[in-house]
Design an enzyme around this catalytic site. Sequence first.
Site, PDB file in Angstrom:
ATOM      1  N   GLY A 127       0.829  -1.205   0.000  1.00  0.00           N
ATOM      2  CA  GLY A 127       0.000   0.000   0.000  1.00  0.00           C
ATOM      3  C   GLY A 127       0.864   1.256   0.000  1.00  0.00           C
TER       4      GLY A 127
ATOM      5  CD  GLU B   5     -10.973   9.625  12.786  1.00  0.00           C
ATOM      6  OE1 GLU B   5     -11.414  10.731  13.115  1.00  0.00           O
ATOM      7  OE2 GLU B   5     -11.534   8.561  13.104  1.00  0.00           O
TER       8      GLU B   5
ATOM      9  CG  HIS C 189     -14.968   9.005  12.374  1.00  0.00           C
ATOM     10  ND1 HIS C 189     -14.289   8.324  13.349  1.00  0.00           N
ATOM     11  CD2 HIS C 189     -16.237   8.566  12.429  1.00  0.00           C
ATOM     12  CE1 HIS C 189     -15.107   7.491  13.962  1.00  0.00           C
ATOM     13  NE2 HIS C 189     -16.305   7.619  13.420  1.00  0.00           N
TER      14      HIS C 189
ATOM     15  CE1 TYR D  73      -7.219  -6.003  19.000  1.00  0.00           C
ATOM     16  CE2 TYR D  73      -9.498  -6.512  19.522  1.00  0.00           C
ATOM     17  CZ  TYR D  73      -8.283  -5.966  19.882  1.00  0.00           C
ATOM     18  OH  TYR D  73      -8.119  -5.373  21.111  1.00  0.00           O
TER      19      TYR D  73
ATOM     20  CB  CYS E  16     -17.221   8.815  16.649  1.00  0.00           C
ATOM     21  SG  CYS E  16     -18.724   8.162  15.916  1.00  0.00           S
TER      22      CYS E  16
HETATM   23  N1  GLN Z   1     -20.902   3.077  18.672  1.00  0.00           N
HETATM   24  C1  GLN Z   1     -21.215   4.450  18.473  1.00  0.00           C
HETATM   25  C2  GLN Z   1     -22.345   4.645  17.473  1.00  0.00           C
HETATM   26  O1  GLN Z   1     -22.635   3.764  16.717  1.00  0.00           O
HETATM   27  C3  GLN Z   1     -19.981   5.221  18.035  1.00  0.00           C
HETATM   28  C4  GLN Z   1     -19.506   4.854  16.685  1.00  0.00           C
HETATM   29  C5  GLN Z   1     -18.104   5.333  16.393  1.00  0.00           C
HETATM   30  O2  GLN Z   1     -17.382   5.733  17.306  1.00  0.00           O
HETATM   31  N2  GLN Z   1     -17.689   5.268  15.136  1.00  0.00           N
HETATM   32  O3  GLN Z   1     -22.934   5.689  17.428  1.00  0.00           O
END
Ligand code: GLN
Length: 543
Positions: A18, A514, A512, A54, A386
């Site tokens: 990659g 990132e 997100h 994982y 999140c």
């Molecule tokens: N589990 C949480 C949700 O579904 C957060 C999801 C995440 O952090 N990507 O809203």
Amino acid sequence: MRKFVVVTGGVISGLGKGVVAASIGLLFKLSGYRVTLQKIDPYVNLDAGTMNPYEHGEVFVTADGKETDLDIGRYERFLNESLSAANYITTGQVYWNVIRQERAGAFLGKTVQVIPHITNEIKRLINLPIEREEAEIGVIEVGGTVGDIESLPFLEALRQLKDELPREDTFFIHVTLLPYLKGTDEIKTKPTQHSVKELRAIGLQPDAIIARCDRPLPPAVKQKIALFCDVTTENIIDDPELPSIYEAPSMLKSQGLDRRIAEGLNLSAREAAIGQWEGLVERIRTPSRRVRIGIVGKYVELKDAYMSITSALLHAGAALDTHVDLEWISAARLTAEECADGGSEAPLSELDGLLIPGGFGDRGIEGKVRAVKYARTMGIPFFGICLGLQCAVIEFARARLGLIAANSAEFDPHTPDPVIGLLENQRTIVEKGGTMRLGGYEAILREGTISRSCYSAERVMERHRHRYEFNPAYRQRFERAGMSVAATSPDDSLVEIVELKDHPWFVVVQFHPEFQSRFLSPHPLFRGFVKACLDHESSLPSS
Ligand code: GLN
């Protein structure tokens, strides 16, 4: 003009194909070509969304909402461009498309077979991004290792593609491993010979070999590989361990790989303008400052599960001439007896900042809530992403709103105070694959917030991957107690960013960020966070 560079792997997986593919894409882009990168993953899943981190590391999300392998994220970080669902192919996707066509009657009267129906669909998907983006060069990385049963249809499709095109339109690169035997002080070429033999048996001859080895390859070794694998000696490229993957483009360029590919593809020689890139690499090598940031997560044993986060911190650090030391803290460990008693906060002390990334399921949640409390009460810069936002909201509800049993409906469906609840349009969804709130959505930033000053913009697009969100029924109570909404969806129905008023830097986001940080353009919130960590560090009394 439409040219293809194909990167395959041999001997073992995990050799960094990659990084090689992304580096080649970058070098040609910096030489002025329009380039696209594509990843082929031979597993049967339709996308990476239902896989445990994982197994394959982080699940990346494209702007158009596809859950992909983490390599797509790396391509975006190198190319400094957004890619789409079309840049990622799986066996599942190929079969899904063909079977749907078969049901629709597209092949009536015919036996549907791997050759030609599956291989035709693969070729169509390979051409798609290059057509859509009007790219001149498509770099294709074939996941897995040559010899795997799963990748055979893809390699066969690539063989057909090569034969259908003029010789100078395809260039095949094979990435292999050369083991070193200490006893005899020898670098062994046999595994590479065997792997190339496998490739040739399916009709593919590499034009270049990139050889991973823990030491430089002597000319005699290169000559031997060249002779046995029918590749010119100049096209055998050293691939040593590097301190940072961002050094790979220069390392490959210094050996003339981009020139060798250009020659093979009959392209005029152009010099890649790699100066700005190398300037940033230099800052990674010799940073002026350091900060220590803790990441409290569930998958901390496997760093690949947080690849976009660690990359975004590195990008922000490079821009600020700062090395970010990462302290990995297992959320489950923070709920262990000795911490739960309110005793030692040892894993959290001496940090300049704390980050809680995304995640699923209730394991380690109480540890994360405890980490939030520490950052909130100790005034340590805190960035929640999140699930990180959701934990911050839960902690604040319990500690400051007096809602002692507040929780997310994901972790406690019977909580009296579901401060985090299921998104309205998720209520009827039962299928798991590709059904979260996914991809880019617009957010509107409030004036006078930390986030607004980081972005220097009122409207931003950010990528999502979640089912739960801040429960709007509690909004006013939070605002009154000092946790304020800093961004919402354009119709004001969904809370996208929350900030704490009485704190140096406490920003939590439902999306997100990132996924949109790149080496050449770090994400504004990560930059703001690392800057706040630097300020925190310099405010401490020196020991
Ligand atoms: N589990 C949480 C949700 O579904 C957060 C999801 C995440 O952090 N990507 O809203």
